[in-house]
Design a protein around this motif. Structure first.
Motif, mmCIF file in Angstrom:
data_model
loop_
_atom_site.group_PDB
_atom_site.id
_atom_site.type_symbol
_atom_site.label_atom_id
_atom_site.label_comp_id
_atom_site.label_asym_id
_atom_site.label_seq_id
_atom_site.Cartn_x
_atom_site.Cartn_y
_atom_site.Cartn_z
ATOM 1 N N ILE A 1 35.600 27.046 35.464
ATOM 2 C CA ILE A 1 36.817 27.642 35.957
ATOM 3 C C ILE A 1 37.255 28.401 34.851
ATOM 4 N N LEU A 2 37.442 27.572 33.713
ATOM 5 C CA LEU A 2 37.980 28.155 32.484
ATOM 6 C C LEU A 2 37.205 29.488 32.080
ATOM 7 N N ARG A 3 36.181 29.557 32.133
ATOM 8 C CA ARG A 3 35.072 30.773 31.670
ATOM 9 C C ARG A 3 35.251 31.748 32.624
ATOM 10 N N ARG A 4 35.359 31.566 34.022
ATOM 11 C CA ARG A 4 35.473 32.508 35.247
ATOM 12 C C ARG A 4 37.132 33.069 34.977
ATOM 13 N N GLY B 1 33.979 27.982 44.016
ATOM 14 C CA GLY B 1 33.746 27.412 45.179
ATOM 15 C C GLY B 1 34.938 26.250 45.352
ATOM 16 N N VAL B 2 35.957 26.401 44.631
ATOM 17 C CA VAL B 2 36.861 25.515 44.809
ATOM 18 C C VAL B 2 38.348 25.749 45.464
ATOM 19 N N SER B 3 39.224 25.386 45.689
ATOM 20 C CA SER B 3 40.440 25.632 45.962
ATOM 21 C C SER B 3 41.466 26.374 44.908
ATOM 22 N N TYR B 4 42.516 26.931 45.183
ATOM 23 C CA TYR B 4 43.475 27.590 44.447
ATOM 24 C C TYR B 4 43.989 26.114 43.491
ATOM 25 N N LYS B 5 44.524 25.316 44.380
ATOM 26 C CA LYS B 5 44.953 24.069 43.787
ATOM 27 C C LYS B 5 44.036 23.317 42.856
ATOM 28 N N ALA B 6 42.769 23.348 43.354
ATOM 29 C CA ALA B 6 41.871 22.672 42.413
ATOM 30 C C ALA B 6 41.825 23.512 40.947
ATOM 31 N N GLY B 7 41.531 24.675 41.076
ATOM 32 C CA GLY B 7 41.523 25.595 39.972
ATOM 33 C C GLY B 7 42.870 25.172 39.094
ATOM 34 N N TRP B 8 44.116 25.342 39.541
ATOM 35 C CA TRP B 8 45.237 24.846 38.627
ATOM 36 C C TRP B 8 44.846 23.457 37.946
ATOM 37 N N GLN B 9 44.549 22.498 38.938
ATOM 38 C CA GLN B 9 44.145 20.971 38.329
ATOM 39 C C GLN B 9 43.317 21.046 37.099
ATOM 40 N N ALA B 10 42.146 21.969 37.270
ATOM 41 C CA ALA B 10 41.222 22.049 36.250
ATOM 42 C C ALA B 10 41.715 22.487 34.874
ATOM 43 N N VAL B 11 42.707 23.330 34.993
ATOM 44 C CA VAL B 11 43.309 24.052 34.095
ATOM 45 C C VAL B 11 44.486 23.202 33.358
ATOM 46 N N ALA C 1 42.866 29.570 21.895
ATOM 47 C CA ALA C 1 42.415 28.197 21.858
ATOM 48 C C ALA C 1 41.364 28.192 23.232
ATOM 49 N N GLY C 2 41.591 28.848 24.179
ATOM 50 C CA GLY C 2 40.767 28.878 25.439
ATOM 51 C C GLY C 2 39.441 29.501 25.002
ATOM 52 N N ARG C 3 39.265 30.463 24.338
ATOM 53 C CA ARG C 3 38.159 31.109 24.080
ATOM 54 C C ARG C 3 37.425 30.370 22.850
ATOM 55 N N GLY D 1 38.591 33.834 32.353
ATOM 56 C CA GLY D 1 38.384 34.766 31.073
ATOM 57 C C GLY D 1 37.840 36.044 31.880
ATOM 58 N N GLU D 2 36.893 35.868 32.531
ATOM 59 C CA GLU D 2 36.230 36.982 33.021
ATOM 60 C C GLU D 2 36.883 37.837 34.145
ATOM 61 N N ALA D 3 37.500 37.016 35.054
ATOM 62 C CA ALA D 3 38.325 37.679 35.925
ATOM 63 C C ALA D 3 39.657 38.021 35.924
ATOM 64 N N GLY D 4 40.313 37.250 35.004
ATOM 65 C CA GLY D 4 41.765 37.519 34.728
ATOM 66 C C GLY D 4 42.645 36.950 36.019
ATOM 67 N N SER D 5 42.194 36.178 36.547
ATOM 68 C CA SER D 5 42.985 35.481 37.820
ATOM 69 C C SER D 5 42.386 34.275 38.124
ATOM 70 N N ILE D 6 43.295 33.304 38.211
ATOM 71 C CA ILE D 6 42.978 31.640 38.504
ATOM 72 C C ILE D 6 42.495 31.827 39.843
ATOM 73 N N SER D 7 43.083 32.477 40.650
ATOM 74 C CA SER D 7 42.608 32.374 42.246
ATOM 75 C C SER D 7 41.217 32.905 42.378
ATOM 76 N N GLU D 8 40.597 34.027 41.751
ATOM 77 C CA GLU D 8 39.419 34.685 41.692
ATOM 78 C C GLU D 8 38.592 33.651 41.137
ATOM 79 N N ALA D 9 39.038 33.115 39.838
ATOM 80 C CA ALA D 9 38.015 32.098 39.292
ATOM 81 C C ALA D 9 37.776 30.845 40.167
ATOM 82 N N ALA D 10 38.826 30.385 40.772
ATOM 83 C CA ALA D 10 38.485 29.140 41.908
ATOM 84 C C ALA D 10 37.668 29.607 43.085
ATOM 85 N N ARG D 11 37.857 30.869 43.531
ATOM 86 C CA ARG D 11 36.987 31.218 44.578
ATOM 87 C C ARG D 11 35.632 31.288 44.252
ATOM 88 N N ALA D 12 35.322 31.872 42.993
ATOM 89 C CA ALA D 12 33.997 32.000 42.656
ATOM 90 C C ALA D 12 33.181 30.754 42.222
#
Length: 254
Positions: free
Chosen positions: A23-26, A41-51, A80-82, A28-39
């Motif tokens: 998710i962190l890598r995505r 295969g997790v929810s937006y909430k799970a994406g933020w939980q991962a971060v 630091a993320g990179r 960086g690629e998409a510039g969006s947590i919602s798009e990264a979570a969608r790609a």
């Protein structure tokens, strides 16, 4: 103000077993947590939980919000993320090289998932290899059915977000973890709505007020728990260990 350093070992010491680094890598690629979570295969909430979890382990922010712009803002990786992703790639390469070398040793060593589990450090004394048999939604949670060595069943109740980040699926090999203090041992089954595991005692505390009991489950796995006052258990006697489903934690090796 003293600058906080990136804790690479803290963030990567738990392995890339779930989708947090993906998710962190995505992001960086998409510039969006919602798009990264969608790609991923997790929810937006799970994406933020991962971060949030990765940032806590790293000790520094890994993602920063971007406000404004034609798209209404987004998110981007911090330096630091990179750096963390680069370290993760280097560790993954080194790990694959080691496993490739060990693969030539045949049956003398356990499988790669078992080897990874040996590096898991936790205060939970009970670590049981098992296989996911199924997942069933129960309200806002998921009930995960696990099969232990010997065919005994064990259930774990976790959030949907946790299941998504671990990418749990039927047939997957995992570890079931629980604290010894969460395991109640008695001579007979008396609890309902909890896991009940049959076994025979190997070590029994003689303390009048109860104490620690070591069990060997049907199938050979070892389990440690506690019995109450006047438990009446003796070494080599039959016993039942009860564990609440919410006390069973699932760990996944890469």
């Amino acid at each position: 103000m003293k600058k906080t350093r990136l804790q690479i070992a803290g963030a990567l010491g738990h392995d890339a077993a779930d989708k947090r680094l993906d998710i962190l890598r995505r992001i960086g690629e998409a510039g969006s947590i919602s798009e990264a979570a969608r790609a991923a295969g997790v929810s937006y909430k799970a994406g933020w939980q991962a971060v949030d979890t990765l940032s806590n382990l790293a000790g520094v922010p890994l993602v920063e919000r971007m406000v404004g712009g034609s798209g209404g803002g987004g998110a981007r990786l911090t330096d630091a993320g990179r750096e963390l992703l680069q370290a993760a790639d280097e560790l993954a390469l080194a790990r694959s090289e080691v496993l490739a070398r060990l693969a030539g040793k045949g049956d003398r060593l356990p499988g790669s998932s078992s080897l990874a589990a040996l590096g898991l450090r936790t205060s939970m004394r009970n670590q049981l290899p098992c296989t996911v048999a199924g997942l069933r939604a129960q309200g806002q949670a998921l009930r995960v059915q696990l099969v232990l060595t010997g065919g005994m069943l064990l259930f774990s109740r976790i959030t949907r977000e946790s299941a998504q980040l671990l990418a749990l699926r039927a047939g997957q090999q995992v570890l079931a973890l629980c604290k010894a203090t969460a395991v109640k041992v008695s001579a007979e089954a008396s609890s309902e709505g909890v896991n009940l595991l049959q076994g025979r005692t190997k070590r029994v505390s003689r303390a009048a007020g109860g104490g620690e009991v070591a069990l060997e489950l049907d199938g050979g796995l070892q389990l440690v728990g506690f019995a109450g006052p006047g438990h009446g258990l003796k070494v080599h006697s039959s016993a039942v260990a009860s564990v609440d489903e919410s006390a069973v934690v699932i760990a996944v090796a890469p």
